[in-house]
Design a protein around this motif. Structure first.
Motif, PDB file in Angstrom:
ATOM      1  N   ILE A  33       0.840  -1.194   0.000  1.00  0.00           N
ATOM      2  CA  ILE A  33       0.000   0.000   0.000  1.00  0.00           C
ATOM      3  C   ILE A  33       0.873   1.242   0.000  1.00  0.00           C
ATOM      4  O   ILE A  33       1.781   1.379   0.831  1.00  0.00           O
ATOM      5  CB  ILE A  33      -0.930   0.020   1.232  1.00  0.00           C
ATOM      6  CG1 ILE A  33      -1.767  -1.266   1.302  1.00  0.00           C
ATOM      7  CG2 ILE A  33      -1.829   1.246   1.202  1.00  0.00           C
ATOM      8  CD1 ILE A  33      -2.534  -1.418   2.604  1.00  0.00           C
ATOM      9  N   THR A  34       0.618   2.127  -0.956  1.00  0.00           N
ATOM     10  CA  THR A  34       1.285   3.420  -0.975  1.00  0.00           C
ATOM     11  C   THR A  34       0.227   4.524  -0.981  1.00  0.00           C
ATOM     12  O   THR A  34      -0.926   4.297  -1.393  1.00  0.00           O
ATOM     13  CB  THR A  34       2.193   3.576  -2.215  1.00  0.00           C
ATOM     14  OG1 THR A  34       1.424   3.348  -3.406  1.00  0.00           O
ATOM     15  CG2 THR A  34       3.347   2.579  -2.169  1.00  0.00           C
ATOM     16  N   TYR A  35       0.606   5.704  -0.516  1.00  0.00           N
ATOM     17  CA  TYR A  35      -0.340   6.810  -0.447  1.00  0.00           C
ATOM     18  C   TYR A  35       0.383   8.137  -0.680  1.00  0.00           C
ATOM     19  O   TYR A  35       1.592   8.246  -0.470  1.00  0.00           O
ATOM     20  CB  TYR A  35      -1.051   6.829   0.911  1.00  0.00           C
ATOM     21  CG  TYR A  35      -0.128   7.161   2.069  1.00  0.00           C
ATOM     22  CD1 TYR A  35      -0.042   8.461   2.575  1.00  0.00           C
ATOM     23  CD2 TYR A  35       0.678   6.182   2.644  1.00  0.00           C
ATOM     24  CE1 TYR A  35       0.807   8.771   3.624  1.00  0.00           C
ATOM     25  CE2 TYR A  35       1.532   6.481   3.685  1.00  0.00           C
ATOM     26  CZ  TYR A  35       1.588   7.777   4.173  1.00  0.00           C
ATOM     27  OH  TYR A  35       2.447   8.079   5.207  1.00  0.00           O
ATOM     28  N   GLY A  36      -0.365   9.112  -1.123  1.00  0.00           N
ATOM     29  CA  GLY A  36       0.210  10.435  -1.343  1.00  0.00           C
ATOM     30  C   GLY A  36      -0.786  11.349  -2.032  1.00  0.00           C
ATOM     31  O   GLY A  36      -1.832  10.909  -2.524  1.00  0.00           O
ATOM     32  N   MET A  37      -0.451  12.639  -2.083  1.00  0.00           N
ATOM     33  CA  MET A  37      -1.341  13.622  -2.697  1.00  0.00           C
ATOM     34  C   MET A  37      -1.288  13.570  -4.220  1.00  0.00           C
ATOM     35  O   MET A  37      -2.183  14.057  -4.888  1.00  0.00           O
ATOM     36  CB  MET A  37      -0.987  15.024  -2.209  1.00  0.00           C
ATOM     37  CG  MET A  37      -1.216  15.234  -0.721  1.00  0.00           C
ATOM     38  SD  MET A  37      -2.919  14.879  -0.194  1.00  0.00           S
ATOM     39  CE  MET A  37      -3.811  16.150  -1.063  1.00  0.00           C
ATOM     40  N   LYS A  51       3.633  11.462  -7.949  1.00  0.00           N
ATOM     41  CA  LYS A  51       5.059  11.715  -7.789  1.00  0.00           C
ATOM     42  C   LYS A  51       5.519  11.563  -6.351  1.00  0.00           C
ATOM     43  O   LYS A  51       6.683  11.234  -6.083  1.00  0.00           O
ATOM     44  CB  LYS A  51       5.392  13.112  -8.315  1.00  0.00           C
ATOM     45  CG  LYS A  51       6.879  13.422  -8.303  1.00  0.00           C
ATOM     46  CD  LYS A  51       7.151  14.801  -8.868  1.00  0.00           C
ATOM     47  CE  LYS A  51       8.650  15.119  -8.859  1.00  0.00           C
ATOM     48  NZ  LYS A  51       8.922  16.460  -9.408  1.00  0.00           N
ATOM     49  N   ASN A  52       4.616  11.796  -5.430  1.00  0.00           N
ATOM     50  CA  ASN A  52       4.993  11.806  -4.009  1.00  0.00           C
ATOM     51  C   ASN A  52       4.155  10.772  -3.256  1.00  0.00           C
ATOM     52  O   ASN A  52       3.185  11.101  -2.573  1.00  0.00           O
ATOM     53  CB  ASN A  52       4.775  13.199  -3.410  1.00  0.00           C
ATOM     54  CG  ASN A  52       5.593  14.265  -4.099  1.00  0.00           C
ATOM     55  OD1 ASN A  52       6.803  14.315  -3.942  1.00  0.00           O
ATOM     56  ND2 ASN A  52       4.945  15.113  -4.893  1.00  0.00           N
ATOM     57  N   MET A  53       4.566   9.531  -3.389  1.00  0.00           N
ATOM     58  CA  MET A  53       3.857   8.418  -2.741  1.00  0.00           C
ATOM     59  C   MET A  53       4.775   7.793  -1.689  1.00  0.00           C
ATOM     60  O   MET A  53       5.972   7.601  -1.925  1.00  0.00           O
ATOM     61  CB  MET A  53       3.433   7.371  -3.752  1.00  0.00           C
ATOM     62  CG  MET A  53       2.502   7.869  -4.846  1.00  0.00           C
ATOM     63  SD  MET A  53       0.825   8.225  -4.282  1.00  0.00           S
ATOM     64  CE  MET A  53       0.124   6.572  -4.234  1.00  0.00           C
ATOM     65  N   SER A  54       4.206   7.444  -0.565  1.00  0.00           N
ATOM     66  CA  SER A  54       4.943   6.789   0.517  1.00  0.00           C
ATOM     67  C   SER A  54       4.349   5.414   0.753  1.00  0.00           C
ATOM     68  O   SER A  54       3.135   5.205   0.611  1.00  0.00           O
ATOM     69  CB  SER A  54       4.860   7.609   1.808  1.00  0.00           C
ATOM     70  OG  SER A  54       5.397   8.908   1.604  1.00  0.00           O
ATOM     71  N   GLU A  55       5.196   4.480   1.140  1.00  0.00           N
ATOM     72  CA  GLU A  55       4.749   3.106   1.365  1.00  0.00           C
ATOM     73  C   GLU A  55       4.376   2.885   2.825  1.00  0.00           C
ATOM     74  O   GLU A  55       5.053   3.372   3.741  1.00  0.00           O
ATOM     75  CB  GLU A  55       5.836   2.120   0.975  1.00  0.00           C
ATOM     76  CG  GLU A  55       5.414   0.658   1.085  1.00  0.00           C
ATOM     77  CD  GLU A  55       6.491  -0.306   0.653  1.00  0.00           C
ATOM     78  OE1 GLU A  55       6.286  -1.529   0.823  1.00  0.00           O
ATOM     79  OE2 GLU A  55       7.539   0.149   0.146  1.00  0.00           O
ATOM     80  N   ILE A  56       3.281   2.169   3.022  1.00  0.00           N
ATOM     81  CA  ILE A  56       2.902   1.742   4.373  1.00  0.00           C
ATOM     82  C   ILE A  56       3.751   0.533   4.737  1.00  0.00           C
ATOM     83  O   ILE A  56       3.699  -0.493   4.074  1.00  0.00           O
ATOM     84  CB  ILE A  56       1.410   1.352   4.443  1.00  0.00           C
ATOM     85  CG1 ILE A  56       0.515   2.561   4.109  1.00  0.00           C
ATOM     86  CG2 ILE A  56       1.071   0.779   5.818  1.00  0.00           C
ATOM     87  CD1 ILE A  56       0.437   3.600   5.176  1.00  0.00           C
ATOM     88  N   LYS A  57       4.554   0.664   5.773  1.00  0.00           N
ATOM     89  CA  LYS A  57       5.434  -0.438   6.167  1.00  0.00           C
ATOM     90  C   LYS A  57       4.674  -1.415   7.070  1.00  0.00           C
ATOM     91  O   LYS A  57       3.860  -1.029   7.865  1.00  0.00           O
ATOM     92  CB  LYS A  57       6.655   0.107   6.892  1.00  0.00           C
ATOM     93  CG  LYS A  57       7.509   1.046   6.052  1.00  0.00           C
ATOM     94  CD  LYS A  57       8.116   0.303   4.853  1.00  0.00           C
ATOM     95  CE  LYS A  57       9.046   1.219   4.072  1.00  0.00           C
ATOM     96  NZ  LYS A  57       9.653   0.546   2.912  1.00  0.00           N
TER      97      LYS A  57
END
Length: 246
Positions: free
Chosen positions: A233-237, A240-246
């Motif tokens: 799962i990744t998320y972001g606005m 280009k700017n997505m972060s992964e749920i660890k």
């Protein structure tokens, strides 16, 4: 807030399931970083190359296709790549045997193939330069994996939709929009306030949806799916700017 849910290594999981290759099954169950392991085992220059070798070979890739690919051809000749494919099949013997059986079955049944789920394929013949009747092997190896992967994603997508609307699971779909399902991923657009207030709950729900795919597969088709299905799962606005749920 965009939330992208990828089924982890779904095509490899499906190929391992259909072939019942013991090595692949054990690696998936153990959560092994198989690309790093294969990089070392096959003496490849990077994990990325090992990943490409795996996914291209399960669809019938050849030394010729690798050697003539601008991104990978510089690594070795056609013969060099053929050796790597041979090494790959020596490790995953069950996958190789399944590939052979699959092609033979299609030839025997005049191009027809039926998956365990009931999905039916009718492959078309072609004539080679010598006028001999042949079937396109890469297509035959590709379609069953892609087709069953699509069935699993449908199960996950419907399950996620239902659970977001079910008070026993979540029950508050307001502020959560299903945008699309692309190949092996589901994309949600979640209001920032909803995400900030309920992120942990939403993430846990998504993880449970994928963990339950084998059970739901059994309920639908009365067939055991003996491998775990996991997600990333990744998320972001924005993309280009997505972060992964660890």
């Amino acid at each position: 807030m965009l939330c992208n849910i990828d089924a982890k290594q779904l095509e490899w999981v499906v190929a391992a399931y259909l072939s019942q290759d013991e090595i692949a099954i054990n690696e998936i169950r153990q959560g092994l970083d198989l690309h790093a392991d294969n990089q070392k085992r096959f003496n490849l220059p990077s994990r990325v190359v090992a990943k490409v070798l795996l996914f291209r070979t399960i669809y019938g890739g050849t030394g010729y296709s690798f050697a003539n690919d601008p991104e990978f051809g510089y690594l070795g000749s056609e013969g060099w790549w053929d050796e790597k494919i041979t090494e790959f099949y020596a490790k995953y013997k069950g996958l190789y045997a399944w590939h052979e059986r699959l092609y033979e079955r299609v030839v025997r049944d005049n191009g027809r193939l039926v998956l365990p789920t009931g999905r039916v394929y009718q492959f078309q013949v072609y004539h080679n330069r010598n006028g001999e009747v042949r079937y396109h092997r890469p297509i035959i190896l590709n379609y069953p994996v892609q087709g069953l992967a699509d069935d699993l994603m449908k199960i996950a997508r419907v399950s996620l939709w239902k659970r977001l609307h079910d008070p026993r699971w979540y029950g508050s779909p307001a502020g959560i929009l299903f945008v699309n399902s692309v190949h092996d991923s589901i994309i949600l657009d979640i209001e920032s306030k909803v995400w900030d207030n309920d992120r942990d709950r939403i993430v846990k729900l998504i993880q449970c949806v994928f963990e339950d795919v084998p059970k739901n597969f059994k309920n639908l088709f009365d067939i055991e799916f003996n491998l775990p299905v996991r997600c990333e799962i990744t998320y972001g606005m924005d993309w280009k700017n997505m972060s992964e749920i660890k």
